[in-house]
Design a protein around this motif. Structure first.
Motif, PDB file in Angstrom:
ATOM      1  N   ARG A 203      63.427 102.940  -1.450  1.00  0.00           N
ATOM      2  CA  ARG A 203      63.097 103.577  -2.726  1.00  0.00           C
ATOM      3  C   ARG A 203      64.000 103.076  -3.836  1.00  0.00           C
ATOM      4  O   ARG A 203      63.546 102.877  -4.983  1.00  0.00           O
ATOM      5  N   SER A 207      60.436  99.119  -7.461  1.00  0.00           N
ATOM      6  CA  SER A 207      59.891  99.867  -8.593  1.00  0.00           C
ATOM      7  C   SER A 207      58.979 100.966  -8.073  1.00  0.00           C
ATOM      8  O   SER A 207      58.600 100.984  -6.895  1.00  0.00           O
ATOM      9  N   ASP A 208      58.585 101.870  -8.943  1.00  0.00           N
ATOM     10  CA  ASP A 208      57.686 102.947  -8.532  1.00  0.00           C
ATOM     11  C   ASP A 208      56.393 102.387  -7.955  1.00  0.00           C
ATOM     12  O   ASP A 208      55.902 102.847  -6.912  1.00  0.00           O
ATOM     13  N   ALA A 209      55.832 101.381  -8.610  1.00  0.00           N
ATOM     14  CA  ALA A 209      54.567 100.796  -8.153  1.00  0.00           C
ATOM     15  C   ALA A 209      54.739 100.091  -6.818  1.00  0.00           C
ATOM     16  O   ALA A 209      53.900 100.232  -5.916  1.00  0.00           O
ATOM     17  N   ALA A 210      55.813  99.337  -6.687  1.00  0.00           N
ATOM     18  CA  ALA A 210      56.043  98.608  -5.429  1.00  0.00           C
ATOM     19  C   ALA A 210      56.301  99.576  -4.279  1.00  0.00           C
ATOM     20  O   ALA A 210      55.854  99.342  -3.150  1.00  0.00           O
ATOM     21  N   TYR A 211      56.996 100.675  -4.569  1.00  0.00           N
ATOM     22  CA  TYR A 211      57.240 101.648  -3.507  1.00  0.00           C
ATOM     23  C   TYR A 211      55.940 102.321  -3.078  1.00  0.00           C
ATOM     24  O   TYR A 211      55.737 102.576  -1.890  1.00  0.00           O
ATOM     25  N   ARG A 212      55.050 102.596  -4.018  1.00  0.00           N
ATOM     26  CA  ARG A 212      53.743 103.144  -3.643  1.00  0.00           C
ATOM     27  C   ARG A 212      52.987 102.173  -2.745  1.00  0.00           C
ATOM     28  O   ARG A 212      52.341 102.579  -1.775  1.00  0.00           O
ATOM     29  N   ASP A 213      53.086 100.883  -3.066  1.00  0.00           N
ATOM     30  CA  ASP A 213      52.437  99.873  -2.223  1.00  0.00           C
ATOM     31  C   ASP A 213      53.059  99.857  -0.831  1.00  0.00           C
ATOM     32  O   ASP A 213      52.355  99.729   0.176  1.00  0.00           O
ATOM     33  N   TYR A 214      54.363  99.955  -0.783  1.00  0.00           N
ATOM     34  CA  TYR A 214      55.074  99.982   0.501  1.00  0.00           C
ATOM     35  C   TYR A 214      54.595 101.159   1.354  1.00  0.00           C
ATOM     36  O   TYR A 214      54.258 100.999   2.533  1.00  0.00           O
ATOM     37  N   GLU A 216      51.836 102.782   1.109  1.00  0.00           N
ATOM     38  CA  GLU A 216      50.422 102.620   1.457  1.00  0.00           C
ATOM     39  C   GLU A 216      50.250 101.760   2.703  1.00  0.00           C
ATOM     40  O   GLU A 216      49.344 101.985   3.512  1.00  0.00           O
TER      41      GLU A 216
END
Length: 247
Positions: A203, A207-214, A216
């Motif tokens: 985390r 970034s926020d977006a990359a962490y969401r991808d992770y 997912e």
């Protein structure tokens, strides 16, 4: 020790399961009337209060490297300060460290230093997770590699026999391991569990977006490794290693 951000509320999502190893560790400390008890890496301080209840006449102090955790502990009335565990100068005649030293490279040498700093008849009690080879952590590492984030591997902690050897000079050495079969509930409970601990470096790195991808990518793999039971619960085995020594 690498700087890692912490969320006290998220950490306490599974308070009952996270607290049980502390109780099992505390039960093996046979100090009767210590003067000064230290909680090394106190987190939000909810367990530091247990130390004060166990030894009501002792001075109980605590520290943690996370400002957010120290603030949460102080809100509970704990005498807590901000301090890195690997640079702390040992004080007190009972030192307790619960689920902290796995974050400290070279902590075996630190344990020997802490033991040597204790007064005669002082006690050292430590618990670390021993599940870095579990599917939860293996999968988290595999997916993190895709995002160029390195997570800790099985070499992060030693085996019980290694810790026993490190503490062999003590008058009492008590080392054991336990695997708790934890029954979790809710949506993606294993993901939620490791989000509060093992995934904090991910985390912090993304970034926020990359962490969401992770998440997912990781979430369905965890669901496959830890399937939901017919009643909606999920079994999550968790190995922990304990060591207690008397100077």
């Amino acid at each position: 020790m690498a700087s890692t951000s912490w969320d006290p509320a998220l950490y306490l999502d599974f308070d009952d399961h996270r607290s049980r190893p502390f109780a099992d560790l505390l039960a093996r400390i046979r100090a009767t009337a210590p003067d000064h008890v230290v909680d090394a890496g106190c987190g939000p301080g909810h367990l530091t209060a247990v130390l004060q209840a166990r030894w009501p006449d002792a001075r109980v102090t605590a520290f943690d490297s996370s400002p957010d955790m120290v603030a949460a502990a102080r809100e509970r009335g704990i005498d807590a300060t901000e301090q890195d565990v690997d640079t702390w100068t040992p004080v007190g005649d009972v030192i307790v460290s619960n689920a902290v030293l796995q974050w400290v490279p070279g902590h075996r040498a630190l344990l020997r230093r802490w033991l040597a700093a204790l007064p005669d008849a002082g006690w050292l009690a430590v618990q670390v997770p021993g599940n870095f080879s579990a599917p939860s952590h293996v999968l988290a590492r595999d997916v993190a590699d895709r995002f160029d984030v390195t997570l800790r591997d099985a070499a992060t902690v030693a085996e019980p026999a290694d810790y026993a050897e490190d503490l062999a000079g003590a008058s009492v050495v008590d080392v054991w391991e336990t695997t708790y079969l934890q029954r979790l509930t809710g949506e993606d409970p294993v993901l939620r569990w490791i989000s509060g601990t093992a995934l904090r470096p991910v985390r912090d790195a993304l970034s926020d977006a990359a962490y969401r991808d992770y998440v997912e990518v990781l979430a369905p793999r965890l669901r496959e490794a830890y399937p939901t039971n017919a009643d909606g619960s999920t079994w999550f085995p968790f190995r922990r290693i304990f060591l207690v020594a008397r100077r």
